[in-house]
Design a protein around this motif. Structure first.
Motif, PDB file in Angstrom:
ATOM      1  N   MET A   1      58.998 -48.024  37.913  1.00 35.93           N
ATOM      2  CA  MET A   1      58.487 -47.068  37.363  1.00 35.93           C
ATOM      3  C   MET A   1      56.957 -47.386  37.017  1.00 35.93           C
ATOM      4  N   SER A   2      56.173 -46.558  37.522  1.00 31.30           N
ATOM      5  CA  SER A   2      54.802 -46.944  37.157  1.00 31.30           C
ATOM      6  C   SER A   2      54.502 -46.158  35.736  1.00 31.30           C
ATOM      7  N   MET A   3      53.501 -46.935  34.896  1.00 25.74           N
ATOM      8  CA  MET A   3      53.076 -46.639  33.693  1.00 25.74           C
ATOM      9  C   MET A   3      52.166 -45.265  33.669  1.00 25.74           C
ATOM     10  N   MET A   4      52.530 -44.128  33.048  1.00 23.57           N
ATOM     11  CA  MET A   4      51.568 -43.036  33.006  1.00 23.57           C
ATOM     12  C   MET A   4      50.800 -43.267  31.881  1.00 23.57           C
ATOM     13  N   LYS A   5      49.445 -42.934  31.763  1.00 25.36           N
ATOM     14  CA  LYS A   5      48.634 -42.547  30.878  1.00 25.36           C
ATOM     15  C   LYS A   5      49.214 -41.655  29.809  1.00 25.36           C
ATOM     16  N   THR A   6      49.206 -41.860  28.588  1.00 24.11           N
ATOM     17  CA  THR A   6      49.650 -40.878  27.423  1.00 24.11           C
ATOM     18  C   THR A   6      48.490 -40.363  26.672  1.00 24.11           C
ATOM     19  N   VAL A   7      48.515 -39.165  26.092  1.00 24.74           N
ATOM     20  CA  VAL A   7      47.679 -38.700  25.180  1.00 24.74           C
ATOM     21  C   VAL A   7      48.307 -37.746  24.248  1.00 24.74           C
ATOM     22  N   ILE A   8      47.484 -37.673  23.224  1.00 31.52           N
ATOM     23  CA  ILE A   8      47.856 -36.850  21.828  1.00 31.52           C
ATOM     24  C   ILE A   8      47.387 -35.682  21.600  1.00 31.52           C
ATOM     25  N   GLU A   9      47.879 -34.675  21.381  1.00 37.77           N
ATOM     26  CA  GLU A   9      47.315 -33.456  21.048  1.00 37.77           C
ATOM     27  C   GLU A   9      47.877 -32.864  19.728  1.00 37.77           C
ATOM     28  N   LEU A  10      47.262 -32.387  18.794  1.00 40.76           N
ATOM     29  CA  LEU A  10      47.739 -31.980  17.524  1.00 40.76           C
ATOM     30  C   LEU A  10      47.658 -30.436  17.428  1.00 40.76           C
ATOM     31  N   THR A  11      48.917 -29.809  16.724  1.00 36.48           N
ATOM     32  CA  THR A  11      48.914 -28.534  16.519  1.00 36.48           C
ATOM     33  C   THR A  11      47.834 -28.501  15.236  1.00 36.48           C
ATOM     34  N   ALA A  12      47.559 -27.265  14.984  1.00 40.75           N
ATOM     35  CA  ALA A  12      46.450 -26.764  13.832  1.00 40.75           C
ATOM     36  C   ALA A  12      46.982 -27.485  12.468  1.00 40.75           C
ATOM     37  N   SER A  13      48.013 -27.271  12.180  1.00 43.09           N
ATOM     38  CA  SER A  13      48.675 -27.784  10.667  1.00 43.09           C
ATOM     39  C   SER A  13      48.586 -29.520  11.012  1.00 43.09           C
ATOM     40  N   ALA A  14      49.008 -30.089  12.177  1.00 41.98           N
ATOM     41  CA  ALA A  14      49.085 -31.485  11.983  1.00 41.98           C
ATOM     42  C   ALA A  14      47.245 -32.054  12.186  1.00 41.98           C
ATOM     43  N   ARG A  15      46.623 -31.229  12.629  1.00 40.51           N
ATOM     44  CA  ARG A  15      45.093 -31.521  12.767  1.00 40.51           C
ATOM     45  C   ARG A  15      44.737 -31.357  11.206  1.00 40.51           C
ATOM     46  N   ARG A  16      45.050 -30.424  10.388  1.00 43.35           N
ATOM     47  CA  ARG A  16      44.475 -30.494   8.979  1.00 43.35           C
ATOM     48  C   ARG A  16      45.092 -31.641   8.298  1.00 43.35           C
ATOM     49  N   LYS A  17      46.353 -31.958   8.517  1.00 44.84           N
ATOM     50  CA  LYS A  17      46.645 -32.962   7.901  1.00 44.84           C
ATOM     51  C   LYS A  17      46.325 -34.409   8.088  1.00 44.84           C
ATOM     52  N   ALA A  18      45.941 -34.745   9.433  1.00 41.16           N
ATOM     53  CA  ALA A  18      45.126 -35.754   9.907  1.00 41.16           C
ATOM     54  C   ALA A  18      43.950 -35.892   9.360  1.00 41.16           C
ATOM     55  N   ASP A  19      43.172 -34.723   9.401  1.00 38.31           N
ATOM     56  CA  ASP A  19      41.963 -34.791   8.634  1.00 38.31           C
ATOM     57  C   ASP A  19      41.739 -35.307   7.238  1.00 38.31           C
ATOM     58  N   THR A  20      42.756 -34.486   6.479  1.00 36.67           N
ATOM     59  CA  THR A  20      42.855 -34.871   4.883  1.00 36.67           C
ATOM     60  C   THR A  20      43.272 -36.201   4.844  1.00 36.67           C
ATOM     61  N   ALA A  21      44.020 -36.711   5.575  1.00 35.00           N
ATOM     62  CA  ALA A  21      44.512 -38.148   5.212  1.00 35.00           C
ATOM     63  C   ALA A  21      43.842 -39.187   5.888  1.00 35.00           C
ATOM     64  N   GLY A  22      42.658 -38.769   6.802  1.00 32.20           N
ATOM     65  CA  GLY A  22      41.772 -39.753   7.283  1.00 32.20           C
ATOM     66  C   GLY A  22      42.363 -40.559   8.388  1.00 32.20           C
ATOM     67  N   LEU A  23      43.106 -39.627   9.142  1.00 31.87           N
ATOM     68  CA  LEU A  23      44.047 -40.067  10.130  1.00 31.87           C
ATOM     69  C   LEU A  23      43.388 -40.052  11.578  1.00 31.87           C
ATOM     70  N   GLY A  24      42.548 -39.067  11.883  1.00 27.47           N
ATOM     71  CA  GLY A  24      41.932 -38.545  13.135  1.00 27.47           C
ATOM     72  C   GLY A  24      41.635 -39.878  13.850  1.00 27.47           C
ATOM     73  N   ASP A  25      41.104 -40.878  13.728  1.00 28.10           N
ATOM     74  CA  ASP A  25      40.783 -42.114  14.466  1.00 28.10           C
ATOM     75  C   ASP A  25      41.984 -42.886  15.102  1.00 28.10           C
ATOM     76  N   ARG A  26      42.917 -43.161  14.280  1.00 27.79           N
ATOM     77  CA  ARG A  26      44.203 -43.598  14.521  1.00 27.79           C
ATOM     78  C   ARG A  26      45.076 -42.831  15.345  1.00 27.79           C
ATOM     79  N   LEU A  27      44.980 -41.480  15.173  1.00 28.39           N
ATOM     80  CA  LEU A  27      45.730 -40.760  16.145  1.00 28.39           C
ATOM     81  C   LEU A  27      45.163 -40.704  17.535  1.00 28.39           C
ATOM     82  N   ALA A  28      43.810 -40.359  17.617  1.00 25.25           N
ATOM     83  CA  ALA A  28      43.137 -40.600  18.653  1.00 25.25           C
ATOM     84  C   ALA A  28      43.315 -41.774  19.797  1.00 25.25           C
ATOM     85  N   ALA A  29      43.677 -42.827  18.931  1.00 26.21           N
ATOM     86  CA  ALA A  29      43.595 -44.006  19.780  1.00 26.21           C
ATOM     87  C   ALA A  29      45.019 -44.488  19.872  1.00 26.21           C
TER      88      ALA A  29
END
Length: 83
Positions: A1-29
């Protein structure tokens, strides 16, 4: 089985939480393994309380050139995954 690239997308409420918690960069990576499934929790530890997201959906994005990416959509607060 080959490894497929994975990416993260956030719902609007998850984006708000990530922004207030300062987690945007960690989630993007963040690279979640292909084994992760809808309904799994993703917990990010930090200086304070851990922030918990849920994998709300997963889908395969196929590019025009045939390249494939596994997309994980995270939500917060963690509610049961949609069927």
């Amino acid at each position: 089985m080959s490894m497929m690239k994975t990416v993260i997308e956030l719902t609007a409420s998850a984006r708000r939480k990530a922004d207030t918690a300062g987690l945007g960069d960690r989630l993007a990576a963040l690279a979640i393994g292909q084994w992760a499934r809808k309904g799994d929790f993703v917990e990010l530890a930090g200086a304070g309380e851990p922030v918990i997201f849920i994998i709300r959906a997963r889908r395969i994005r196929v590019a025009a050139d045939g390249g494939q990416t596994l997309v994980f959509e995270l939500d917060h607060p963690p509610r049961p995954a949609l069927r």
